[in-house]
Design an enzyme around this catalytic site. Structure first.
Site, mmCIF file in Angstrom:
data_model
loop_
_atom_site.group_PDB
_atom_site.id
_atom_site.type_symbol
_atom_site.label_atom_id
_atom_site.label_comp_id
_atom_site.label_asym_id
_atom_site.label_seq_id
_atom_site.Cartn_x
_atom_site.Cartn_y
_atom_site.Cartn_z
ATOM 1 C CB SER A 1 -34.219 -11.773 1.951
ATOM 2 O OG SER A 1 -35.509 -12.209 1.975
ATOM 3 C CG LEU A 2 -30.587 -15.853 -0.661
ATOM 4 C CD1 LEU A 2 -29.258 -16.400 -0.406
ATOM 5 C CD2 LEU A 2 -31.167 -16.332 -1.892
ATOM 6 C CE LYS B 1 -27.136 -16.928 8.691
ATOM 7 N NZ LYS B 1 -26.924 -15.885 7.842
ATOM 8 C CB CYS C 1 -37.494 -3.533 40.043
ATOM 9 S SG CYS C 1 -37.799 -1.914 40.529
ATOM 10 C CG ASP D 1 -2.108 -0.886 1.021
ATOM 11 O OD1 ASP D 1 -2.699 -1.225 2.008
ATOM 12 O OD2 ASP D 1 -2.177 -1.663 0.027
ATOM 13 C CB CYS E 1 -34.219 -1.750 41.799
ATOM 14 S SG CYS E 1 -33.931 -1.141 40.131
ATOM 15 C CE LYS F 1 -26.734 -14.750 3.644
ATOM 16 N NZ LYS F 1 -26.159 -13.531 4.470
#
Length: 654
Positions: free
Chosen positions: A81-82, A306, A416, A32, A400, A112
């Site tokens: 969408s899938l 997924k 609470c 770079d 609390c 993906k």
């Protein structure tokens, strides 16, 4: 140093070659630092010789006009969408549905990428519009910023109109460098690469986008006039136009090959240059794609397989207690920072104190943390073998942490009970304004926090008494923003009854239950526990919660209803129902119909039917479309009346 026009033209060609290798081939030729030095020399020469500047120079690829807003822009064809599949069995079922009808089908598999979907419209070879996916029908027009994405071509060697679609991402390396810069500049860090890509693409100042090193990876086409027979040919054609190729793309014939590629990709996941959250599987043959078609939301010829949740080990260094709108206390573990799927995790839910005791989780424990679906951090278990004597018990609080009111400790949850606890009130108002409640645009968490800090509101009623001068006291609020919020608050009046019921945030009562309650009219909350139990899908916990909530908040509810005047159009009309076969009947819809199921549900509800999502012995009718699945078998078992779409339409005409 560039000394002549010839050297200048050679430098342009060389820098464009370097860019192609870096962005398109992912094979950088130089570092770079070297590229930046060559680029700056080119820029310096152009500043001295402006008449010689070439249109294809890297310095001229984009303009730098700051945008005032992002306009909405429709896609020429919908961006879908899938559907997701999460395991071997779900994938097998998805494949079998296709291969049973099309035994010769093949499948294109690819990583993906977890980025921002973008639609590029080219006409006569020129990039005309770049639009985010948005709702699938229209998105935000980000053309100026998209031209700063280095491997988005401004022109392509193809003159027909075409939509090229893909993912805008930032590499893990560039993401880490970006966050390092922001850390040194005392700026908020991005949570993950996807957020960084999204935020960078939607900058109002396109010069910022240019600095972010975004990349575009194409994964398909929208509108086109190509005559290819396969999806793979389409992808190859896109690459031939000068776009980046998808790494690890494969063509597969069967379940075994797909699973093998999936597990290979999981192994490559940590080493992959960008963040991944699964593998996309698409039917390769375009004629089969056309015949399979779409559901209401997704193509039937594609899915996202997924990845399993990632897990890492880290240490609990503290515990804080959060108060929800119902008063429930949720313990949250403070963790030594750990990176999971590109996000730095510093907190994870412990759910409740019963679970802490059940799992024997202690302070200073090393624990297993996962991001379920790569999103929600959870603590799975302690690693007891790492204990060194420094661990100590996590103590259940007695008061609390916000209002110091004594807590109610039940078997599982701790509450609470102070209805005026500021934490409860804030969480209640956040829910009140949320999308599935009154959907008040511009009234988010941070604004509500400010309103409480300034003591301008204490409950939902106070929202409707706010004035322009009140909002002008808030940070970053000017007249236009303040007036827009006031308008949005006023616009939330006269809501559908179910929205107002849902906005109340009653324990165990969600969107679906609120819609059911709305059918019984404006005074439904005054019903008894026994009357609630007679309603479809209502159990003892829900009934008692409704009765207790109304008893504790009767005056507030009445004032809110008087002020907002909700619409009661959902009330069941006896006269309208009496002539229909579906009046007072419980109906379930399943499978793929010619119209969206919600459209049929609305028609049936208007005739007095009660729509349910599950089949039981109390179900009167099951309306079935294609691929009805297990609900059909269950209905047959219970002797439920089964109607296909044709029979349904016949009854609706009577």
């Amino acid at each position: 140093m560039i000394k002549s026009q010839k050297e200048y033209l050679e430098r342009i060609e060389y820098l464009n070659t370097l860019s192609h290798h870096y962005y398109n081939l992912d094979e950088p030729i130089v570092s770079d630092a070297v590229y930046d030095e060559l680029y700056q020399e080119l820029k310096a020469y152009e500043e001295k010789n402006p008449s010689q500047i070439q249109a294809n120079s890297p310095t001229q690829k984009v303009g730098a006009t700051a945008l005032n807003q992002f306009n909405k822009n429709p896609h020429l064809t919908r961006m879908w969408s899938l559907d997701d599949v999460f395991n071997h069995n779900e994938l097998q079922a998805w494949l079998q549905r296709i291969l049973k009808a099309y035994p010769s089908a093949s499948f294109v598999c690819s990583p993906k990428l977890d980025g921002v979907s973008l639609n590029l419209l080219y006409q006569k070879g020129k990039l005309m519009k770049a639009t985010t996916r948005g709702n699938g029908l229209e998105g935000e027009l980000v053309t100026t910023n998209a031209k700063h994405v280095a491997n988005i071509s401004h022109t392509i060697p193809y003159n027909e109109e075409i939509e090229i679609r893909g993912e805008v991402i930032i590499s893990k390396e560039d993401f880490n460098a970006l966050n390092e810069e922001r850390l040194n500049a005392n700026e908020p860090l991005f949570a993950n690469p996807r957020n960084a890509a999204s935020g960078s693409l939607r900058q109002l100042d396109s010069k910022i986008t240019k600095k972010r090193k975004l990349q575009f990876i194409p994964w398909g086409v929208g509108k086109h006039s190509l005559n290819f027979l396969s999806f793979k040919e389409c992808l190859d054609f896109i690459v031939s136009l000068g776009f980046s190729a998808i790494k690890h793309l494969s063509l597969n014939k069967n379940h075994q090959e797909i699973e093998a590629n999936y597990h290979t990709l999981i192994q490559e996941r940590e080493r992959f240059f960008a963040l991944l959250d699964g593998m996309v599987i698409v039917v390769n043959e375009l004629n089969i794609q056309k015949e399979l078609g779409y559901t209401q939301k997704s193509p039937k010829f594609a899915c996202a397989y997924k990845f399993p949740a990632l897990e890492k080990h880290t240490k609990i260094v503290g515990v804080i207690n959060q108060v929800g709108r119902s008063g429930a206390i949720t313990p949250v573990a403070l963790l030594e920072p750990v990176e999971i799927a590109g996000a730095i995790i510093t907190k994870a839910t412990l759910h409740n104190y019963s679970e802490i005791e059940k799992k024997n989780i202690m302070l200073n424990d090393r624990v297993v943390v996962i991001r379920s679906g790569d999103v929600i951090p959870k603590i799975i278990k302690p690693l007891e073998s790492y204990r060194d004597g420094s661990q100590c018990k996590i103590i259940r609080p007695k008061v609390c942490p916000i209002c110091s009111h004594e807590l109610l400790c039940e078997e599982i949850f701790t509450y609470c009970q102070n209805l005026n606890c500021s934490a409860r009130l804030k969480e209640s108002l956040i829910h009140f304004a949320s999308k599935d409640a009154l959907n008040i645009q511009g009234l988010g968490d941070k604004v509500i926090e400010q309103l409480f800090e300034e003591k301008l509101i204490f409950n939902a009623l106070d929202l409707y008494a706010l004035k322009l001068e009140d909002l002008m006291r808030l940070d970053k609020f000017k007249i236009k923003k303040a007036q827009n919020l006031l308008d949005a608050i006023q616009k939330s009046k006269n809501p559908p009854l179910w929205r107002l019921i849902n906005a109340l945030g009653i324990e165990h009562i969600g969107k679906g239950a609120s819609k059911t309650l709305a059918k019984y009219g404006l005074y439904v909350l005054e019903k008894s526990e026994d009357e609630f139990l007679e309603m479809e899908g209502f159990g003892v916990e829900m009934a008692r919660s409704l009765v207790n909530f109304y008893a504790s908040n009767q005056e507030f509810i009445q004032s809110l209803f008087d002020l907002l005047n909700p619409k009661n159009s959902d009330i069941i009309e006896e006269k309208q129902e009496s002539s229909s076969i579906f009046s007072h009947k419980t109906i379930v819809l399943t499978g793929t119909l010619s119209k969206p199921r919600q459209e049929y549900a609305q028609i049936l509800e208007n005739l007095g039917a009660k729509i349910s999502s599950s089949v039981s012995a109390k179900t009167d009718f099951l309306i079935v479309g294609e691929n009805a699945g297990s609900k059909l078998s269950l209905a047959q078992k219970h002797g439920v009346n089964i109607l296909n779409e044709e029979e349904l339409l016949k009854y609706l005409k009577e």
